[in-house]
Design an enzyme around this catalytic site. Structure first.
Site, PDB file in Angstrom:
ATOM      1  N   LYS A   1       0.484  -0.976  -0.035  1.00 31.05           N
ATOM      2  CA  LYS A   1      -0.014   0.013   0.035  1.00 31.05           C
ATOM      3  C   LYS A   1       0.951   1.350  -0.041  1.00 31.05           C
ATOM      4  O   LYS A   1       1.869   1.246   0.512  1.00 31.05           O
ATOM      5  CB  LYS A   1      -1.003   0.048   1.325  1.00 31.05           C
ATOM      6  CG  LYS A   1      -1.756   1.030   1.589  1.00 31.05           C
ATOM      7  CD  LYS A   1      -2.866   0.709   2.825  1.00 31.05           C
ATOM      8  CE  LYS A   1      -3.795   2.048   2.973  1.00 31.05           C
ATOM      9  NZ  LYS A   1      -4.387   1.902   4.222  1.00 31.05           N
TER      10      LYS A   1
ATOM     11  N   SER B   1      -9.294   2.159   4.281  1.00 35.71           N
ATOM     12  CA  SER B   1      -8.487   3.040   3.300  1.00 35.71           C
ATOM     13  C   SER B   1      -7.698   2.007   2.459  1.00 35.71           C
ATOM     14  O   SER B   1      -6.918   2.440   1.644  1.00 35.71           O
ATOM     15  CB  SER B   1      -7.310   3.719   4.023  1.00 35.71           C
ATOM     16  OG  SER B   1      -6.578   3.241   5.019  1.00 35.71           O
TER      17      SER B   1
ATOM     18  N   SER C   1      -9.548  -0.295   8.425  1.00 35.29           N
ATOM     19  CA  SER C   1      -8.836   0.084   7.030  1.00 35.29           C
ATOM     20  C   SER C   1      -8.395  -1.426   6.197  1.00 35.29           C
ATOM     21  O   SER C   1      -8.224  -1.300   4.972  1.00 35.29           O
ATOM     22  CB  SER C   1      -7.813   0.998   6.863  1.00 35.29           C
ATOM     23  OG  SER C   1      -8.527   2.191   7.173  1.00 35.29           O
TER      24      SER C   1
END
Length: 463
Positions: free
Chosen positions: A79, A154, A178
């Site tokens: 990520k 997220s 997330s």
């Protein structure tokens, strides 16, 4: 053959035995990324050249008879909120587009030691604040099941990548759901480890505030629970650059197979389909010989959410809001302004109260988990949100934070949580959440595999 039909464990075993070449697997994965990613925008930084060079070097090591790791040749994603040497740690913002990582985040260092190969870096909302993955720097990530729905956030890019076979294991981060929410929204599985299980530190920037230090974690997302297990094994471990890590064994002692079924944690409204998922999960546990009970009392979760908000969003709120306004991100601005008055009321005395109450809540939950080693509850009280639903005004934002209570509370309590996919109906994924005692991800994973066998493996999109 499609390598996505193999688990990460079996894929790595075949590569170690020389039945498959790592370079072939990585080339096929990169070809799939080229075909599929333009439709969903999950991967926003290309690692293809480095990935092929690493795969070819791994093939040479295997040919020379050298020992290689448990993730030998397995394609993974990272990520963009976390450091990967030579790549920008953008956190979904234009402000940080030139922040180039000087070295790998320690979780990635561990994965590379196990011979995982990074094929791409995945999208996140600006500053990783939202349950919706879109930003001005990298654009919008689409839910692979239904573009009208959020891919979650997220770690929405990570979830969308894993759901579509753009890597077997996706790295995500979780401070308020997330990992678990994007997995839920994209119809796959996601594991939030115990705080301190997986090391993380970005050498490209300063130390984080106290809330993220004690609540934010890195963990895996995947289409198979065993891939999560292998991903956790590869990421976890003590690292000197993360002062919160501890070398705790991944497997704990035997435990009583007793489940607390909690359908409406904190009194939230729970969608009928999610209630049905919970009943189906409870039936699967009972059929396997596990005890399932609906306890009449549960330690507090609502206060845990309030403390989580204070530790995460209120600490340094003015600086956070100033950055969001400089970036011009509507979602980040809406969230931070929503809690501005609350943040302004926080003082030193209140922070002392927060930590005292946090200790009391953790103690209560640890006691409860002595009696019920597994808690079965919703991931969210609602099915996946419409894309950008949080931009429809303060009342809507309040509702969204209300139904997300089951995932927001867990980080404050420093517990592991697993989001297990239950299936997709009319293009809408759903799932359930499992919570276990601290350091007992192995309990989450064992229980998760039981549910996976009953619910069925998440389908690969597209075939």
């Amino acid at each position: 053959m499609d390598h996505n039909d193999l688990s990460a464990r079996e894929l790595a075993a075949r590569i170690r035995r020389g039945e498959l070449r790592a370079s072939t697997v990585i080339r096929d994965t990169l070809d799939r990324i080229a075909r599929v990613n333009p439709q969903i925008n999950a991967i926003v930084q290309d690692c293809g050249a480095d990935a092929m060079a690493e795969a070819e070097a791994l093939d040479r090591r295997i040919a020379d008879g050298q020992q290689v790791g448990v993730l030998a040749g397995v394609p993974v994603t990272t990520k963009v909120v976390s450091d990967q040497k030579g790549y920008a740690t953008t956190n979904g913002t234009r402000l940080f587009q030139d922040v180039i990582a000087p070295q790998d985040n320690p979780f990635l260092r561990h994965m590379r030691q196990k011979d995982a190969i990074v094929v791409g870096r995945t999208n996140t909302p600006a500053f990783s604040y939202r349950w919706f993955t879109t930003n001005a720097m990298h654009g919008e990530t689409k839910n692979p099941h239904n573009p009208a729905l959020t891919a979650g956030g997220s770690s929405g890019g990570a979830a969308a990548a894993a759901a579509t076979g753009l890597g077997h294991i996706a790295h995500g981060t979780d401070i308020a759901g997330s990992i678990r929410y994007p997995a839920y929204a994209c119809g796959i599985h996601g594991l939030r480890p115990t705080s301190g299980r997986v090391p993380q530190f970005n050498h490209s920037g300063p130390d984080r505030g106290i809330g993220p230090q004690i609540m934010a974690v890195s963990g895996p997302l995947a289409r198979r629970v065993d891939d999560l297990r292998l991903g956790l094994e590869a990421m976890a471990g003590y690292a000197p650059d993360d002062p919160w890590t501890a070398p705790v064994p991944l497997i704990g002692p035997t435990f009583r197979r007793r489940v607390a079924l909690v359908k409406r944690p904190g009194g939230i409204d729970t969608d009928p389909r999610i209630l049905d998922d919970l009943d189906r999960a409870a039936a699967l546990f009972r059929a396997a010989g596990w005890e399932v009970e609906e306890p009449t009392e549960l330690p507090d979760l609502r206060e845990a959410v309030q403390l989580q908000i204070d530790l995460w969003l209120s600490d340094g709120h003015e600086a956070k809001l100033a950055q969001a306004e400089q970036e011009g991100d509507a979602g980040a601005i809406a969230l931070l302004r929503h809690y501005a008055d609350r943040a302004a009321a926080i003082d030193v005395a209140r922070f002392g109260e927060i930590f005292a109450r946090r200790s009391a809540l953790i103690r209560a939950w640890r006691g409860f988990l002595e009696d019920y080693p597994v808690v079965l509850m919703p991931v969210s009280g609602e099915l996946p949100f419409q894309q950008d639903e949080d931009l429809r005004g303060g009342d809507v934002l309040t509702r969204l934070w209300e139904v997300q209570l089951p995932q927001i509370a867990i980080p404050l309590l420093a517990l592991p949580g697993l989001s297990v996919a239950s299936g997709v109906v009319d293009g809408i994924p759903s799932g359930v959440q499992l919570v276990a005692p601290p350091w007992r991800e192995d309990i989450c994973l064992e229980a998760g595999e039981l549910l996976e066998r009953g619910f069925g493996f998440p389908a690969l999109l597209p075939r």
